[in-house]
Design a protein around this motif. Structure first.
Motif, short mmCIF file in Angstrom:
data_model
loop_
_atom_site.label_atom_id
_atom_site.label_comp_id
_atom_site.label_asym_id
_atom_site.label_seq_id
_atom_site.Cartn_x
_atom_site.Cartn_y
_atom_site.Cartn_z
N ASP A 120 0.82 -1.21 0.00
CA ASP A 120 0.00 0.00 0.00
C ASP A 120 0.86 1.26 0.00
O ASP A 120 0.54 2.24 -0.67
N VAL A 121 1.93 1.21 0.76
CA VAL A 121 2.85 2.36 0.79
C VAL A 121 3.49 2.56 -0.58
O VAL A 121 3.55 3.68 -1.10
N LEU A 122 3.93 1.48 -1.17
CA LEU A 122 4.56 1.57 -2.49
C LEU A 122 3.56 2.07 -3.52
O LEU A 122 3.90 2.88 -4.39
N TYR A 123 2.34 1.59 -3.39
CA TYR A 123 1.33 2.05 -4.34
C TYR A 123 1.07 3.54 -4.19
O TYR A 123 0.98 4.28 -5.18
N ALA A 124 0.95 3.98 -2.95
CA ALA A 124 0.69 5.40 -2.72
C ALA A 124 1.80 6.26 -3.31
O ALA A 124 1.55 7.36 -3.82
N LEU A 125 3.00 5.75 -3.27
CA LEU A 125 4.15 6.52 -3.75
C LEU A 125 4.42 6.30 -5.24
O LEU A 125 5.34 6.89 -5.79
N SER A 126 3.65 5.47 -5.87
CA SER A 126 3.90 5.15 -7.27
C SER A 126 3.26 6.14 -8.22
O SER A 126 3.41 6.01 -9.43
N ASP A 127 2.56 7.10 -7.68
CA ASP A 127 1.97 8.13 -8.53
C ASP A 127 2.87 9.37 -8.51
O ASP A 127 3.25 9.84 -7.44
N PRO A 128 3.21 9.89 -9.68
CA PRO A 128 4.14 11.03 -9.75
C PRO A 128 3.69 12.22 -8.92
O PRO A 128 4.50 12.87 -8.26
N LEU A 129 2.40 12.48 -8.95
CA LEU A 129 1.90 13.62 -8.19
C LEU A 129 2.03 13.39 -6.69
O LEU A 129 2.47 14.28 -5.95
N ARG A 130 1.67 12.22 -6.25
CA ARG A 130 1.78 11.93 -4.81
C ARG A 130 3.23 11.87 -4.37
O ARG A 130 3.57 12.30 -3.27
N LEU A 131 4.07 11.37 -5.25
CA LEU A 131 5.49 11.34 -4.93
C LEU A 131 6.03 12.76 -4.78
O LEU A 131 6.82 13.05 -3.89
N ARG A 132 5.56 13.61 -5.63
CA ARG A 132 5.97 15.02 -5.56
C ARG A 132 5.51 15.65 -4.26
O ARG A 132 6.24 16.41 -3.63
N ILE A 133 4.30 15.33 -3.86
CA ILE A 133 3.78 15.85 -2.59
C ILE A 133 4.66 15.40 -1.44
O ILE A 133 5.03 16.18 -0.57
N VAL A 134 4.98 14.12 -1.45
CA VAL A 134 5.79 13.57 -0.36
C VAL A 134 7.18 14.20 -0.35
O VAL A 134 7.72 14.53 0.71
N CYS A 135 7.74 14.38 -1.51
CA CYS A 135 9.07 15.01 -1.58
C CYS A 135 9.02 16.42 -1.02
O CYS A 135 9.93 16.85 -0.31
N GLN A 136 7.96 17.12 -1.34
CA GLN A 136 7.84 18.50 -0.86
C GLN A 136 7.66 18.52 0.65
O GLN A 136 8.22 19.36 1.35
N LEU A 137 6.88 17.57 1.16
CA LEU A 137 6.72 17.48 2.61
C LEU A 137 8.04 17.15 3.28
O LEU A 137 8.34 17.66 4.36
N ALA A 138 8.82 16.34 2.61
CA ALA A 138 10.10 15.95 3.19
C ALA A 138 11.08 17.11 3.22
O ALA A 138 11.86 17.27 4.16
N SER A 139 11.02 17.93 2.19
CA SER A 139 12.02 19.00 2.10
C SER A 139 11.57 20.28 2.77
O SER A 139 12.39 21.05 3.26
N GLU A 140 10.27 20.49 2.81
CA GLU A 140 9.79 21.78 3.32
C GLU A 140 8.99 21.65 4.60
O GLU A 140 8.45 22.64 5.09
N GLY A 141 8.86 20.45 5.10
CA GLY A 141 8.14 20.28 6.35
C GLY A 141 6.64 20.34 6.17
O GLY A 141 6.13 20.37 5.05
N ASP A 142 5.95 20.34 7.28
CA ASP A 142 4.50 20.28 7.27
C ASP A 142 3.90 21.42 6.46
O ASP A 142 4.35 22.56 6.57
N THR A 143 2.91 21.07 5.70
CA THR A 143 2.32 22.05 4.80
C THR A 143 0.84 21.79 4.65
O THR A 143 0.39 20.66 4.74
N ALA A 144 0.11 22.85 4.40
CA ALA A 144 -1.31 22.71 4.12
C ALA A 144 -1.50 22.19 2.71
O ALA A 144 -0.62 22.29 1.86
N CYS A 145 -2.67 21.64 2.47
CA CYS A 145 -2.91 21.01 1.18
C CYS A 145 -2.81 22.01 0.03
O CYS A 145 -2.34 21.68 -1.06
#
Lengths: 128, 128
Positions: A17-42
């Motif tokens: 399920d984790v791999l699936y969630a991260l297998s979408d380019p848009l969601r991966l981008r979201i996660v990367c942004q959260l990782a680099s910029e910290g907590d963020t609103a949608c």
DNA sequence: TCCTTCGTTCGAATTTCTTCGAACAATGTA
DNA sequence: TACATTGTTCGAAGAAATTCGAACGAAGGA
């Protein structure tokens, strides 16, 4: 991909399920942004997309346990669940985040010139 | 121009595609088995499923560049593309393979004796 | 050559995922 | 209170993934 848990309990981390969630380019981008910029609103991801669609992707990440969301005034703040992910799947998130970076940016660690490109054939964010 | 070398050209490794290919429990199981037991023919996975369905999953893995397949007599031998994956996404495959193991088995690799929790949650392998 | 084995490809049915407008809920502000 | 802001949820349409039988093709053996 079942979520019959109560609202208080976080979903159990399931690798596919984790791999699936991260297998979408848009969601991966979201996660990367959260990782680099910290907590963020949608609404702060600069993604040109209807809010219902965006909310769907956040829900997928949430259901997989990749992110957590809490209210803060009017906003909903998203948090990458780094510790939980690290505890369940050591090294996984880090390697994915690293792999998600452009090769040029990654080459700071490994001295290796690369002249390749990247394009996704599946699940691209284009109109269906 | 006829270029024989391109005949063996493998697909470019794209992170979302790789993650997607590995996000299916059955495909993940196949990859784990290839990792632990080496190259294997398609029919040797003990998966009770029509061969056309099984072939489909091998194709997904192949198209994502996770595995390679070559003929050997009547059989088709599948190979996990460890080196290519490692070169493209360092540490990724290893962390996924490690995460795919049951927690009990994984704790053996840890240097320090972890005498913490021993979660008895079963490994999820339900079909999507 | 005929037959068996092993796997791919095709086509169609089924299921799942994605997208997006509309309605709704919660909070903050005038 | 009325209104704006920020997201969620619902429902439906379209796109994509999965499944599986059937047909096919490439070895190898009798």
């Amino acid at each position: 991909m079942s979520n019959r848990l109560t609202l208080t309990a976080m979903p159990k981390l399931v690798l596919p399920d984790v791999l699936y969630a991260l297998s979408d380019p848009l969601r991966l981008r979201i996660v990367c942004q959260l990782a680099s910029e910290g907590d963020t609103a949608c609404g702060t991801f600069g993604i040109d997309m209807p809010k219902s669609s965006l909310s769907h992707h956040f829900k997928v990440l949430r259901d997989a346990g990749v992110i957590a969301t809490h209210s803060e005034g009017v906003r909903r703040i998203n948090t990458l669940r780094r510790d939980e992910l690290e505890a369940a799947f050591p090294g996984l998130l880090e390697s994915i985040l690293d792999a998600a970076q452009p090769r040029a940016a990654r080459s700071r660690k490994v001295l290796k010139p690369s002249r390749e490109k990247t394009s996704s054939t599946r699940a691209s964010s284009g109109p269906r």
